[in-house]
Design a protein around this motif. Structure first.
Motif, PDB file in Angstrom:
ATOM      1  N   ASP A  69      -6.380  21.897  17.934  1.00  0.00           N
ATOM      2  CA  ASP A  69      -5.425  20.799  18.080  1.00  0.00           C
ATOM      3  C   ASP A  69      -4.678  20.854  19.408  1.00  0.00           C
ATOM      4  OD1 ASP A  69      -5.000  21.392  14.694  1.00  0.00           O
ATOM      5  OD2 ASP A  69      -5.668  19.449  15.466  1.00  0.00           O
ATOM      6  N   TRP A  70      -4.306  22.046  19.843  1.00  0.00           N
ATOM      7  CA  TRP A  70      -3.677  22.189  21.149  1.00  0.00           C
ATOM      8  C   TRP A  70      -3.818  23.613  21.645  1.00  0.00           C
ATOM      9  CZ3 TRP A  70       1.020  25.014  21.877  1.00  0.00           C
ATOM     10  CH2 TRP A  70       1.671  25.393  20.697  1.00  0.00           C
ATOM     11  N   VAL A  71      -3.531  23.814  22.932  1.00  0.00           N
ATOM     12  CA  VAL A  71      -3.771  25.103  23.592  1.00  0.00           C
ATOM     13  C   VAL A  71      -2.456  25.633  24.154  1.00  0.00           C
ATOM     14  CG1 VAL A  71      -5.048  26.322  25.403  1.00  0.00           C
ATOM     15  CG2 VAL A  71      -6.099  24.362  24.215  1.00  0.00           C
ATOM     16  N   MET A  72      -2.191  26.909  23.871  1.00  0.00           N
ATOM     17  CA  MET A  72      -1.009  27.555  24.429  1.00  0.00           C
ATOM     18  C   MET A  72      -1.428  28.511  25.537  1.00  0.00           C
ATOM     19  SD  MET A  72       2.020  29.888  22.736  1.00  0.00           S
ATOM     20  CE  MET A  72       2.943  28.486  22.142  1.00  0.00           C
ATOM     21  N   LEU A  73      -0.806  28.343  26.698  1.00  0.00           N
ATOM     22  CA  LEU A  73      -1.035  29.217  27.844  1.00  0.00           C
ATOM     23  C   LEU A  73       0.146  30.161  28.024  1.00  0.00           C
ATOM     24  CD1 LEU A  73      -2.336  26.561  30.396  1.00  0.00           C
ATOM     25  CD2 LEU A  73      -3.691  28.054  28.928  1.00  0.00           C
ATOM     26  N   PRO A  74      -0.065  31.304  28.672  1.00  0.00           N
ATOM     27  CA  PRO A  74       1.063  32.184  28.960  1.00  0.00           C
ATOM     28  C   PRO A  74       2.116  31.466  29.798  1.00  0.00           C
ATOM     29  CG  PRO A  74      -1.015  33.311  29.344  1.00  0.00           C
ATOM     30  CD  PRO A  74      -1.349  31.885  29.097  1.00  0.00           C
ATOM     31  N   GLY A  75       3.374  31.818  29.614  1.00  0.00           N
ATOM     32  CA  GLY A  75       4.468  31.108  30.254  1.00  0.00           C
ATOM     33  C   GLY A  75       4.450  31.155  31.769  1.00  0.00           C
ATOM     34  N   ASP A  80      -0.427  22.293  37.197  1.00  0.00           N
ATOM     35  CA  ASP A  80      -0.121  21.096  36.418  1.00  0.00           C
ATOM     36  C   ASP A  80      -0.964  21.087  35.143  1.00  0.00           C
ATOM     37  OD1 ASP A  80      -0.254  17.489  37.110  1.00  0.00           O
ATOM     38  OD2 ASP A  80       0.502  18.652  35.401  1.00  0.00           O
ATOM     39  N   LEU A  81      -0.316  21.264  33.989  1.00  0.00           N
ATOM     40  CA  LEU A  81      -1.062  21.335  32.737  1.00  0.00           C
ATOM     41  C   LEU A  81      -1.653  19.996  32.336  1.00  0.00           C
ATOM     42  CD1 LEU A  81       1.049  23.751  30.501  1.00  0.00           C
ATOM     43  CD2 LEU A  81      -0.530  24.232  32.381  1.00  0.00           C
ATOM     44  N   GLN A  82      -1.126  18.890  32.895  1.00  0.00           N
ATOM     45  CA  GLN A  82      -1.690  17.590  32.558  1.00  0.00           C
ATOM     46  C   GLN A  82      -3.147  17.502  33.015  1.00  0.00           C
ATOM     47  OE1 GLN A  82      -0.106  15.219  30.721  1.00  0.00           O
ATOM     48  NE2 GLN A  82      -2.132  14.229  30.680  1.00  0.00           N
ATOM     49  N   GLU A  83      -3.460  18.193  34.089  1.00  0.00           N
ATOM     50  CA  GLU A  83      -4.847  18.223  34.573  1.00  0.00           C
ATOM     51  C   GLU A  83      -5.775  18.813  33.513  1.00  0.00           C
ATOM     52  OE1 GLU A  83      -5.231  20.065  38.395  1.00  0.00           O
ATOM     53  OE2 GLU A  83      -7.352  20.545  38.078  1.00  0.00           O
ATOM     54  N   LEU A  84      -5.311  19.868  32.840  1.00  0.00           N
ATOM     55  CA  LEU A  84      -6.120  20.481  31.778  1.00  0.00           C
ATOM     56  C   LEU A  84      -6.195  19.574  30.554  1.00  0.00           C
ATOM     57  CD1 LEU A  84      -4.799  24.156  32.034  1.00  0.00           C
ATOM     58  CD2 LEU A  84      -6.943  23.240  32.936  1.00  0.00           C
ATOM     59  N   THR A  85      -5.082  18.939  30.231  1.00  0.00           N
ATOM     60  CA  THR A  85      -5.071  18.023  29.092  1.00  0.00           C
ATOM     61  C   THR A  85      -6.063  16.885  29.318  1.00  0.00           C
ATOM     62  OG1 THR A  85      -2.774  18.536  28.551  1.00  0.00           O
ATOM     63  CG2 THR A  85      -3.627  16.434  27.749  1.00  0.00           C
ATOM     64  N   ASP A  86      -6.067  16.343  30.522  1.00  0.00           N
ATOM     65  CA  ASP A  86      -6.998  15.246  30.832  1.00  0.00           C
ATOM     66  C   ASP A  86      -8.443  15.725  30.812  1.00  0.00           C
ATOM     67  OD1 ASP A  86      -4.755  13.805  33.335  1.00  0.00           O
ATOM     68  OD2 ASP A  86      -4.803  13.625  31.137  1.00  0.00           O
ATOM     69  N   HIS A  87      -8.677  16.940  31.307  1.00  0.00           N
ATOM     70  CA  HIS A  87     -10.050  17.452  31.406  1.00  0.00           C
ATOM     71  C   HIS A  87     -10.640  17.782  30.034  1.00  0.00           C
ATOM     72  CE1 HIS A  87     -13.502  19.558  33.109  1.00  0.00           C
ATOM     73  NE2 HIS A  87     -13.212  20.595  32.320  1.00  0.00           N
ATOM     74  N   PHE A  88      -9.828  18.482  29.180  1.00  0.00           N
ATOM     75  CA  PHE A  88     -10.354  18.957  27.895  1.00  0.00           C
ATOM     76  C   PHE A  88     -10.082  17.999  26.746  1.00  0.00           C
ATOM     77  CE2 PHE A  88      -9.917  22.953  30.300  1.00  0.00           C
ATOM     78  CZ  PHE A  88     -11.151  23.535  30.057  1.00  0.00           C
ATOM     79  N   GLY A  89      -9.168  17.065  26.930  1.00  0.00           N
ATOM     80  CA  GLY A  89      -8.892  16.103  25.870  1.00  0.00           C
ATOM     81  C   GLY A  89      -7.997  16.628  24.760  1.00  0.00           C
ATOM     82  N   VAL A  90      -7.332  17.773  24.974  1.00  0.00           N
ATOM     83  CA  VAL A  90      -6.355  18.286  24.004  1.00  0.00           C
ATOM     84  C   VAL A  90      -5.098  18.677  24.774  1.00  0.00           C
ATOM     85  CG1 VAL A  90      -8.053  19.115  22.319  1.00  0.00           C
ATOM     86  CG2 VAL A  90      -7.248  20.646  24.125  1.00  0.00           C
ATOM     87  N   ARG A  91      -3.989  18.775  24.068  1.00  0.00           N
ATOM     88  CA  ARG A  91      -2.705  19.085  24.695  1.00  0.00           C
ATOM     89  C   ARG A  91      -2.637  20.558  25.107  1.00  0.00           C
ATOM     90  NH1 ARG A  91       0.147  18.623  20.599  1.00  0.00           N
ATOM     91  NH2 ARG A  91       1.365  20.546  20.336  1.00  0.00           N
ATOM     92  N   PHE A  92      -2.116  20.801  26.296  1.00  0.00           N
ATOM     93  CA  PHE A  92      -1.854  22.156  26.783  1.00  0.00           C
ATOM     94  C   PHE A  92      -0.348  22.347  26.920  1.00  0.00           C
ATOM     95  CE2 PHE A  92      -6.256  22.089  27.601  1.00  0.00           C
ATOM     96  CZ  PHE A  92      -6.690  23.387  27.873  1.00  0.00           C
ATOM     97  N   GLU A  93       0.154  23.515  26.497  1.00  0.00           N
ATOM     98  CA  GLU A  93       1.569  23.846  26.650  1.00  0.00           C
ATOM     99  C   GLU A  93       1.710  25.281  27.128  1.00  0.00           C
ATOM    100  OE1 GLU A  93       4.171  23.186  23.408  1.00  0.00           O
ATOM    101  OE2 GLU A  93       3.404  21.176  22.958  1.00  0.00           O
ATOM    102  N   ARG A  94       2.815  25.520  27.836  1.00  0.00           N
ATOM    103  CA  ARG A  94       3.161  26.903  28.183  1.00  0.00           C
ATOM    104  C   ARG A  94       3.981  27.509  27.054  1.00  0.00           C
ATOM    105  NH1 ARG A  94       3.591  24.329  33.119  1.00  0.00           N
ATOM    106  NH2 ARG A  94       2.313  25.247  34.785  1.00  0.00           N
ATOM    107  N   GLY A  95       3.637  28.720  26.679  1.00  0.00           N
ATOM    108  CA  GLY A  95       4.432  29.465  25.714  1.00  0.00           C
ATOM    109  C   GLY A  95       5.436  30.341  26.431  1.00  0.00           C
ATOM    110  N   PRO A  96       5.956  31.359  25.770  1.00  0.00           N
ATOM    111  CA  PRO A  96       6.879  32.288  26.432  1.00  0.00           C
ATOM    112  C   PRO A  96       6.148  33.121  27.474  1.00  0.00           C
ATOM    113  CG  PRO A  96       6.312  33.075  24.242  1.00  0.00           C
ATOM    114  CD  PRO A  96       5.722  31.708  24.360  1.00  0.00           C
TER     115      PRO A  96
END
Length: 477
Positions: A69-75, A80-96
């Protein structure tokens, strides 16, 4: 963050990390996922440290399963995480920034404490120059060492002298419940100590091999000269022939006198004596290096744990090594846990973080300004952030690096002079704030500064006022 999607299925999150953090990240997620209510997968990209991840690298190397459903990256991931969201088609977020803070990120901040009760390395703590001390001083020091974590008390004699009371003092320690070793090459001292309960003799080389091997007591075998490793082989052969129990010590040398080469000898000893017990005398480093000893003890404990060195000889003679036994006790537990659980020795416990703070939590300039604008009472709030002391109450907001100047500034605008107890309180707290800024420690008003296992609890000003039932509190409400 919703933990279930619109049709009631748990969210499935992909956590991206590097190789070094994989094991401990999985350990955190195994406990956290059922508590929060999500499912997860872990993607380990081909980098050692997760902080080195960046958007172009992730785009090239990451594969996102269809069920995610979505991807968490290290903080600390850059880009720009929007680039990854556009490329993979799922939401990317930074975690802690640190995956050990994931429980807090997901609202599950309370993490059970780690079990650090286990250890493999025995601590021998030496009472240095015991013949110069009274019996009361020897017993007091032995009790202190035992309370600090020592398993065995080493009675250190004076080279070139013969102490007639060696046996008597060993018996005194044994009767007080201590395990005892004797540190001497003098035959009369050693024989008297063994006859009165000493269970280990430090040390044995060719100078005393003929008589010490007849006592039937375990010895520490050392080379005739530290660099003469072959002599250690010859001594071991003789001890085996006489059925004398022993452990070996290739001798740790001080920095500048063969330190690096002596480390190599411990590796060689483990290779060439795979089944024998090894001891390391760590005082040659901690006593003879002018630096705080906690970090050295941790590194030495890690070396011992990895090489299966099951005993160390520690000393607390010089002032900077005055807590060396306690430091090694904490260190041996920490490294055992880290190595057995394949995790880095961080975020497990903070008892050896003594000079600075494990983490600084700061409000920031905007929050401090907002807080100052909302205060409506005369009580002073003190903060230590951004290399400045911040003092505020309803009469104003002052900040700077010199507590004397700050005191003059807020004294000049208040309607009434501070009484002595209030002035003392503010001076004490600003002194703590300056110390915190100087060392990079966390400051919290009315709370003790953290010095790891040396932290001393203190009664706050508010608690003192409540106990004394005198006047208004001078600390924050």
């Amino acid at each position: 963050m919703n933990k279930n999607d619109s049709i009631g299925h748990p969210e499935r999150i992909l956590f991206v990390t590097g190789r070094l953090a994989e094991f401990s990240l999985r350990e955190v997620l195994e406990k956290l996922a059922p508590q929060v209510g999500f499912e997860y997968e872990v993607a380990v990209l081909n980098v050692q440290v997760a902080a080195l991840l960046h958007v172009p690298l992730i785009r090239r190397r990451l594969q996102v399963p269809e069920s995610i459903d979505w991807v968490m990256l290290p903080g600390m991931c850059k880009g720009d995480l929007q680039e990854l969201t556009d490329h993979f088609g799922v939401r990317f977020e930074r975690g802690p920034k640190d995956h050990f803070d994931l429980p807090e990120f997901f609202g599950q901040a309370n993490r059970p404490p780690r079990d650090l009760s286990g250890f493999d390395i025995e601590i021998l703590a030496e009472i240095n120059h015991a013949p110069l001390l009274s019996d009361e001083e020897i017993l007091r020091q032995a009790d202190l060492y035992r309370n600090s974590g020592a398993d065995l008390i080493d009675v250190g004699c004076i080279p070139g002298e013969s102490w007639s009371r060696a046996g008597e003092v060993v018996r005194l320690l044994v009767e007080a419940g201590h395990r005892v070793s004797i540190d001497s090459f003098d035959q009369a001292e050693v024989e008297a100590a063994v006859n009165n309960g000493a269970e280990l003799i430090l040390s044995c080389n060719y100078s005393n091999l003929d008589w010490v091997s007849r006592l039937g007591t375990e010895v520490v075998a050392i080379p005739d000269l530290p660099e003469d490793f072959d002599s250690l082989h010859r001594i071991v052969d003789q001890l085996l022939q006489s059925n004398t129990p022993f452990r070996i010590d290739p001798i740790l040398e001080p920095i500048g006198y063969g330190f690096g080469a002596s480390l190599e000898r411990y590796y060689r000893a483990r290779r060439e004596f795979p089944d024998f017990e090894i001891m390391m005398g760590i005082g040659n480093l901690t006593e003879l290096t002018e630096v705080d000893t906690a970090g050295m003890n941790l590194v030495l404990a890690a070396l011992c744990q990895e090489l299966r060195i099951k005993s160390v000889l520690a000393t607390e003679v010089i002032n900077w090594a005055r807590t060396a036994v306690t430091e090694f006790d904490h260190a041996r537990r920490l490294v055992k846990y880290a190595i057995e659980n394949k995790t880095l020795p961080k975020h497990i416990h903070y008892q050896l973080v003594m000079l600075r703070a494990p983490k600084l939590k700061q409000l920031g300039a905007e929050a401090l300004q907002n807080l100052a604008s909302q205060i409506r009472d005369p009580n002073y709030r003190i903060f230590a952030e951004e290399n400045e002391i911040h003092v505020m109450n309803r009469d104003g907001y002052w900040k700077g690096t010199d507590p004397y100047e700050l005191f003059d500034q807020f004294q000049a605008v208040v309607s009434k002079s501070l009484d002595a107890s209030h002035a003392f309180y503010l001076g004490y707290e600003m002194c703590k704030a300056v110390t915190a800024l100087t060392l990079g420690k966390q400051y919290q008003q009315d709370q003790p500064l953290s010095w790891g296992f040396l932290t001393q609890e203190e009664v706050s000003a508010q608690e003192r006022r409540q106990e004394e039932r005198k006047g208004p509190q001078c600390g924050p409400r």
